[in-house]
Design a protein around this motif. Structure first.
Motif, short mmCIF file in Angstrom:
data_model
loop_
_atom_site.label_atom_id
_atom_site.label_comp_id
_atom_site.label_asym_id
_atom_site.label_seq_id
_atom_site.Cartn_x
_atom_site.Cartn_y
_atom_site.Cartn_z
N ALA A 1 0.83 -1.21 0.00
CA ALA A 1 0.00 0.00 0.00
C ALA A 1 0.86 1.25 0.00
CB ALA A 1 -0.94 0.00 1.20
N GLU A 2 1.99 1.21 0.74
CA GLU A 2 2.89 2.36 0.79
C GLU A 2 3.51 2.62 -0.58
OE1 GLU A 2 6.73 3.95 3.38
OE2 GLU A 2 6.31 1.81 3.23
N ASP A 3 3.95 1.57 -1.25
CA ASP A 3 4.55 1.73 -2.58
C ASP A 3 3.53 2.31 -3.56
OD1 ASP A 3 6.91 0.72 -1.62
OD2 ASP A 3 6.59 -1.31 -2.42
N ALA A 4 2.28 1.81 -3.49
CA ALA A 4 1.24 2.31 -4.38
C ALA A 4 0.93 3.77 -4.08
CB ALA A 4 -0.01 1.46 -4.26
N ALA A 5 0.90 4.13 -2.79
CA ALA A 5 0.61 5.51 -2.41
C ALA A 5 1.73 6.46 -2.85
CB ALA A 5 0.40 5.59 -0.90
N LYS A 6 2.98 6.03 -2.66
CA LYS A 6 4.10 6.88 -3.08
C LYS A 6 4.09 7.10 -4.59
CE LYS A 6 7.36 6.00 0.71
NZ LYS A 6 8.64 5.38 1.11
N ALA A 7 3.78 6.05 -5.34
CA ALA A 7 3.71 6.20 -6.79
C ALA A 7 2.60 7.17 -7.18
CB ALA A 7 3.47 4.83 -7.44
N ALA A 8 1.48 7.09 -6.46
CA ALA A 8 0.36 8.00 -6.75
C ALA A 8 0.72 9.44 -6.40
CB ALA A 8 -0.88 7.56 -5.97
N VAL A 9 1.44 9.65 -5.31
CA VAL A 9 1.87 11.00 -4.93
C VAL A 9 2.85 11.56 -5.95
CG1 VAL A 9 3.21 12.31 -3.23
CG2 VAL A 9 1.44 10.72 -2.46
N GLU A 10 3.78 10.72 -6.40
CA GLU A 10 4.77 11.18 -7.37
C GLU A 10 4.14 11.56 -8.70
OE1 GLU A 10 7.56 8.01 -7.57
OE2 GLU A 10 8.45 8.44 -5.60
N ALA A 11 2.95 11.00 -8.97
CA ALA A 11 2.26 11.33 -10.23
C ALA A 11 1.53 12.66 -10.16
CB ALA A 11 1.27 10.21 -10.57
N GLN A 12 1.46 13.25 -8.98
CA GLN A 12 0.76 14.53 -8.81
C GLN A 12 1.69 15.70 -9.13
OE1 GLN A 12 -2.53 14.41 -8.21
NE2 GLN A 12 -2.21 12.19 -8.28
N PRO A 13 1.13 16.89 -9.31
CA PRO A 13 1.97 18.07 -9.57
C PRO A 13 2.98 18.31 -8.46
CG PRO A 13 -0.32 18.56 -10.03
CD PRO A 13 -0.31 17.20 -9.39
N LEU A 14 4.10 18.90 -8.80
CA LEU A 14 5.17 19.13 -7.83
C LEU A 14 4.76 20.11 -6.72
CD1 LEU A 14 8.24 19.41 -10.24
CD2 LEU A 14 7.55 17.45 -8.85
N THR A 15 3.70 20.84 -6.95
CA THR A 15 3.24 21.81 -5.94
C THR A 15 2.51 21.14 -4.78
OG1 THR A 15 1.28 22.17 -7.32
CG2 THR A 15 3.09 23.77 -7.51
N LEU A 16 2.24 19.85 -4.90
CA LEU A 16 1.56 19.13 -3.81
C LEU A 16 2.53 18.92 -2.65
CD1 LEU A 16 -0.86 17.46 -2.69
CD2 LEU A 16 0.22 15.46 -3.76
N HIS A 17 2.10 19.28 -1.45
CA HIS A 17 2.87 19.02 -0.23
C HIS A 17 2.27 17.77 0.43
CE1 HIS A 17 4.86 22.89 -0.64
NE2 HIS A 17 3.68 23.46 -0.78
N ALA A 18 3.05 16.69 0.46
CA ALA A 18 2.50 15.44 0.97
C ALA A 18 3.58 14.61 1.66
CB ALA A 18 1.87 14.63 -0.17
N THR A 19 3.14 13.80 2.61
CA THR A 19 4.01 12.83 3.27
C THR A 19 3.30 11.48 3.26
OG1 THR A 19 3.08 13.40 5.43
CG2 THR A 19 5.10 14.51 4.78
N VAL A 20 4.08 10.41 3.17
CA VAL A 20 3.53 9.06 3.17
C VAL A 20 4.22 8.25 4.26
CG1 VAL A 20 3.17 6.94 1.84
CG2 VAL A 20 3.12 9.17 0.67
N GLU A 21 3.42 7.62 5.11
CA GLU A 21 3.93 6.75 6.17
C GLU A 21 3.14 5.45 6.16
OE1 GLU A 21 4.81 8.62 10.08
OE2 GLU A 21 3.81 10.37 9.21
N SER A 22 3.74 4.42 6.74
CA SER A 22 3.03 3.15 6.84
C SER A 22 3.13 2.62 8.26
CB SER A 22 3.60 2.13 5.85
OG SER A 22 4.93 1.77 6.22
N ALA A 23 2.19 1.76 8.61
CA ALA A 23 2.18 1.15 9.94
C ALA A 23 1.38 -0.14 9.86
CB ALA A 23 1.56 2.10 10.96
N ILE A 24 1.52 -0.98 10.86
CA ILE A 24 0.68 -2.16 10.97
C ILE A 24 -0.11 -2.07 12.27
CG2 ILE A 24 2.27 -3.59 9.61
CD1 ILE A 24 3.13 -4.94 12.22
N ALA A 25 -1.28 -2.67 12.26
CA ALA A 25 -2.14 -2.61 13.44
C ALA A 25 -3.05 -3.81 13.46
CB ALA A 25 -2.97 -1.33 13.43
N GLN A 26 -3.38 -4.28 14.66
CA GLN A 26 -4.41 -5.30 14.80
C GLN A 26 -5.76 -4.60 14.73
OE1 GLN A 26 -3.41 -7.49 18.46
NE2 GLN A 26 -2.73 -9.16 17.14
N LEU A 27 -6.78 -5.35 14.36
CA LEU A 27 -8.11 -4.76 14.25
C LEU A 27 -8.53 -4.10 15.55
CD1 LEU A 27 -10.22 -7.27 12.11
CD2 LEU A 27 -9.73 -4.87 11.61
#
Length: 282
Positions: A72-98
């Motif tokens: 999911a993190e790799d897919a999100a980073k690829a999606a962010v990189e496809a956006q205009p350079l003016t976008l301010h964004a951070t991507v983090e990942s974590a695991i959690a139990q339900l």
């Protein structure tokens, strides 16, 4: 209030591209920062494991959750990189139990002006998707924008908005939280379905809300509709199609979450049917 911190939470790598794209379009239009959190879910129920197998089961479940979070993190980073350079964004990942998902989501949502998530129902979505929406609203006390499968229509801010108005506390909270979007819309239609014959708004259903919004510079109008279909959600969906609206604002979970879960509830019906983004608050 303006939306300056947007958060999107992704639990399914397949939904990452559309969700990030929709959230990024909002962030760019609102000059806001986008925080992306991708989650891998550990679904282990250790209490049901066989004797001596708990450690092995935990290890396998943790590795699977880490792999899901990474995908999911790799897919999100690829999606962010496809956006205009003016976008301010951070991507983090974590695991959690339900069982611990609500606390993790609440911490992120609490410091966000708006949480943007994909539709929690449908193919590929597990119980964690619904848990994210509820945790953001209840524990995080944040408004939530649920995107349909196609993301944000036309990639633009909503221009024709429908408000589902029933005089409830939840509906009023949703309207106040949605004001930044309502002010930017070309038209805001306040929909009242089968208003009660006895009540504070019996002589002018939706009139007080319309007046309040107009004073905020919102181009608002009121539609009073009869309940001509079995469910209120069906009447709302038909009205949205008739107006060619591109956003629905509603107060979520008018009943207890337990009752909504057992009976389905208007909130769930709307999220399952809506082909436009749905703005929720409680």
């Amino acid at each position: 209030m303006a939306y300056k911190s947007l958060t999107t939470i992704i639990t399914n790598a397949d939904k990452a591209a559309a969700t990030v794209a929709g959230a990024a379009q909002l962030a760019l239009a609102l000059d806001a920062h986008l925080d992306v959190l991708t989650l891998g879910i550990d679904r282990t129920q250790v209490g049901y494991s066989y004797v001596g197998g708990g450690a092995v089961l935990l290890q396998v479940a943790t590795e699977r959750a880490e792999a899901d979070a990474k995908a999911a993190e790799d897919a999100a980073k690829a999606a962010v990189e496809a956006q205009p350079l003016t976008l301010h964004a951070t991507v983090e990942s974590a695991i959690a139990q339900l069982g611990g998902l609500a606390d993790l989501v609440a911490i992120r949502a609490r410091f966000s002006d708006l949480v943007v998530v994909p539709r929690p129902y449908g193919p590929g979505q597990g119980p964690e998707a619904e848990a994210v929406v509820e945790a953001a609203m209840f524990e995080g006390q944040a408004p939530v924008l649920v995107l349909p499968d196609g993301g944000l229509p036309d990639g633009k801010l909503p221009s024709r908005v429908v408000i589902g108005w029933n005089q409830s506390r939840e509906a009023m909270v949703a309207v106040r939280r949605a004001l930044p979007l309502l002010k930017k819309a070309a038209l805001v239609n306040i929909v009242v379905i089968d208003p009660p014959t006895h009540g504070p708004e019996r002589s002018d259903p939706g009139g007080a809300l319309c007046q309040m919004l107009v004073r905020h510079g919102v181009h608002a109008e009121v539609s009073v509709l009869a309940r001509t279909l079995p469910k209120v959600s069906e009447v709302l969906m038909r009205h949205i199609r008739d107006l060619n609206a591109d956003l629905l604002v509603i107060g979520a979970y008018g009943h207890s979450r337990f009752r909504e879960a057992i009976l389905g509830g208007a909130t769930r019906n709307l999220l399952e049917q809506a082909q436009v983004p749905v703005f929720l608050a409680h």
